[in-house]
Design a protein around this motif. Structure first.
Motif, PDB file in Angstrom:
ATOM      1  N   UNK A   2       0.854  -1.193   0.000  1.00 12.16           N
ATOM      2  CA  UNK A   2       0.000   0.000   0.000  1.00 12.16           C
ATOM      3  C   UNK A   2       0.887   1.239   0.000  1.00 12.16           C
ATOM      4  N   UNK A   3       0.401   2.290  -0.659  1.00 12.36           N
ATOM      5  CA  UNK A   3       1.127   3.558  -0.578  1.00 12.36           C
ATOM      6  C   UNK A   3       0.940   4.178   0.805  1.00 12.36           C
ATOM      7  N   UNK A  26      -3.327   6.738  -5.537  1.00 12.53           N
ATOM      8  CA  UNK A  26      -2.586   5.927  -4.559  1.00 12.53           C
ATOM      9  C   UNK A  26      -3.445   4.789  -4.027  1.00 12.53           C
ATOM     10  N   UNK A  27      -2.762   3.720  -3.624  1.00 12.62           N
ATOM     11  CA  UNK A  27      -3.462   2.598  -2.996  1.00 12.62           C
ATOM     12  C   UNK A  27      -3.399   2.784  -1.483  1.00 12.62           C
ATOM     13  N   UNK A  28      -4.577   2.801  -0.858  1.00 15.38           N
ATOM     14  CA  UNK A  28      -4.579   3.053   0.581  1.00 15.38           C
ATOM     15  C   UNK A  28      -5.308   1.947   1.344  1.00 15.38           C
ATOM     16  N   UNK A  29      -4.832   1.728   2.550  1.00 11.74           N
ATOM     17  CA  UNK A  29      -5.495   0.798   3.458  1.00 11.74           C
ATOM     18  C   UNK A  29      -5.917   1.592   4.689  1.00 11.74           C
ATOM     19  N   UNK A 226       4.025   2.397   2.429  1.00 10.81           N
ATOM     20  CA  UNK A 226       5.119   3.367   2.323  1.00 10.81           C
ATOM     21  C   UNK A 226       5.052   4.437   3.407  1.00 10.81           C
ATOM     22  N   UNK A 227       3.852   5.038   3.562  1.00  7.63           N
ATOM     23  CA  UNK A 227       3.716   6.109   4.570  1.00  7.63           C
ATOM     24  C   UNK A 227       2.449   5.896   5.374  1.00  7.63           C
TER      25      UNK A 227
END
Ligand code: FAD
Ligand code: UDP
Length: 370
Positions: A2-3, A26-29, A226-227
């Motif tokens: 995930x981004x 962006x791919x988010x969780x 990532x963040x």
């Protein structure tokens, strides 16, 4: 991979997720420890089919065209002007204090031309307006302070108004006309089909995945990202290394009554009696028609879920230490009422999240919202 891992599915987390996914691809969780999205604004139909706000009454109001337009992508609105009555000396009177309140309380027949002079006689001179006590005494004097504000505030915060920043009670204006609306904002509306429906539409994007019933501690070292965007309590994130930031909590007592209407106003405040501060009847807010009606009483407490940051100088000082740590934590962004320890309304949290999005994505507000 995930981004972004976004902790919390309230306004802060959901706005971040929606814009990062839709504008930035962006791919988010989203990881949310509660069993639902929406944060404290979550609403649902109770067992009797009445739409209620689980965590107390949430009324949307804003002066920001950007915030209103942005949220309008995800919901239709129902116009709603909020009104509150305060129960004082056995009478129900409008709060914020206005001309009607003054006439009713003092048994007078003042006109709006007389009010300023009348209040000037009641008001106490203060050297500076630092605390919530200063705010009220300088506007309406001691008697109304004692009847409408002092005890409510002691109950709500466990502190005297003299121990709280001016900003707390300054939320409540004093009006010299008969305007009895609780808010003065340009936009005063409620999401037509409720907050949760609005959040569902915000988060309905192929790049957004949601993990409910999960504390982020359980997954942060297992799921690669990532963040992080963090919207929980900032002191908790840093393991309370400088000590606990005080938050005020509430216990909610929900009740349903087998009658169409329960009380004379959407909210009745009880400054001086009872351990609860106010009672809200949801059908006024939602416009729902139903043979039964549901209400919620709010009981302030020191323990429990963190609902209110407590605005006073020593807390601001402690928060500044956490804020400095947050700034020094690369790859983690802090946003929202708990993560930035600000007594923010919903619209302010949306605005704060949109601002953070512009910074992260590197675009101007206009480009973010086009
Ligand atoms: P929240 O809604 O608190 O969301 C944070 C989320 O993070 C929560 O769902 C929480 O479960 C989750 N979380 C925290 N820690 C973790 C963890 N470790 N792991 C996973 N998830 C975690 N505003 C108005 O504009 N009008 C109103 O009328 C109004 N009335 C209010 C009445 C009450 C009783 C309260 C308490 C607030 C009211 N507000 C109102 C303010 C409004 O609730 C907030 O401004 C808004 O909901 C804040 O959104 P947020 O995303 O910052 O925080
Ligand atoms: N307040 C009060 N009497 C009232 C209403 C509000 O003393 O009848 C004070 C109290 O300190 C309260 C603050 O004003 O916490 C802000 O009120 P608001 O209704 O905005 O609180 P919220 O909806 O955020 O709980």
């Amino acid at each position: 991979m995930f981004d972004y891992m976004i902790v919390g599915a309230g306004f802060a987390g959901s706005v971040m997720a929606e814009r990062l996914a839709s504008v930035h691809g962006k791919k988010v969780l989203i990881v949310e420890k509660r069993p639902h999205i929406g944060g404290n604004a979550y609403d649902h139909y109770n067992d009797d089919g009445v739409l209620v706000h689980k965590y107390g009454p949430h009324i949307f109001h804003t002066n920001s065209q950007d915030v209103f337009d942005y949220l309008s992508r995800f919901t239709e609105w129902r116009p709603y002007m909020h009104r509150v009555l305060a129960s004082v000396d056995g009478q129900l009177m409008p709060i914020p204090i206005n001309l009607t309140t003054l006439n009713q309380y003092f048994g007078l027949n003042l006109t709006s031309f007389d009010v300023e002079q009348f209040l000037a006689k009641l008001a106490e001179k203060r050297e500076a307006i630092r605390t919530s006590e200063d705010v009220v005494l300088s506007k309406v004097g001691r008697e109304l302070y004692e009847k409408f504000f002092r005890n409510y505030t002691r109950k709500q915060w466990g502190l005297d108004p003299s121990e709280l920043d001016a900003t707390v009670i300054a939320r409540i204006p004093v009006r010299t006309n008969r305007d009895d609306r609780y808010f003065s904002d340009k936009y005063q509306v409620m999401p037509k089909h409720g907050y949760t429906r609005m959040f569902e539409r915000m988060l309905d994007h192929p790049n957004i995945k949601i993990l409910l019933n999960t504390d982020y501690h359980e997954v942060k070292d297992v799921i690669p990202y990532r963040e992080m965007i963090f919207t929980g309590p900032v002191d908790e994130y840093f393991d309370y290394c400088y000590g606990k930031l005080p938050y005020r909590s509430l216990n909610f007592r929900h009740e349903t009554h087998s009658q169409e209407k329960f009380q004379e106003a959407p909210v009745v405040n009880f400054p001086n009696e009872y351990p609860y501060t106010r009672c809200t009847e949801f059908k006024y807010l939602t416009g729902q028609e139903h043979p039964k009606t549901s209400v919620v009483y709010e009981y302030p407490t020191a323990e429990g879920d963190p609902y209110y940051p407590v605005p006073r100088p020593e807390n601001a000082e402690l928060y500044r230490k956490y804020e400095a740590l947050a700034k020094d934590t690369p790859g983690v962004h802090f946003v929202g009422r708990l993560a930035t320890y600000k007594y923010y309304n919903m619209d302010q949290v949306v605005a704060q999240a949109l601002t953070l999005c512009t910074k992260i994505i590197g675009v101007r507000r206009r480009e973010l919202l086009d």
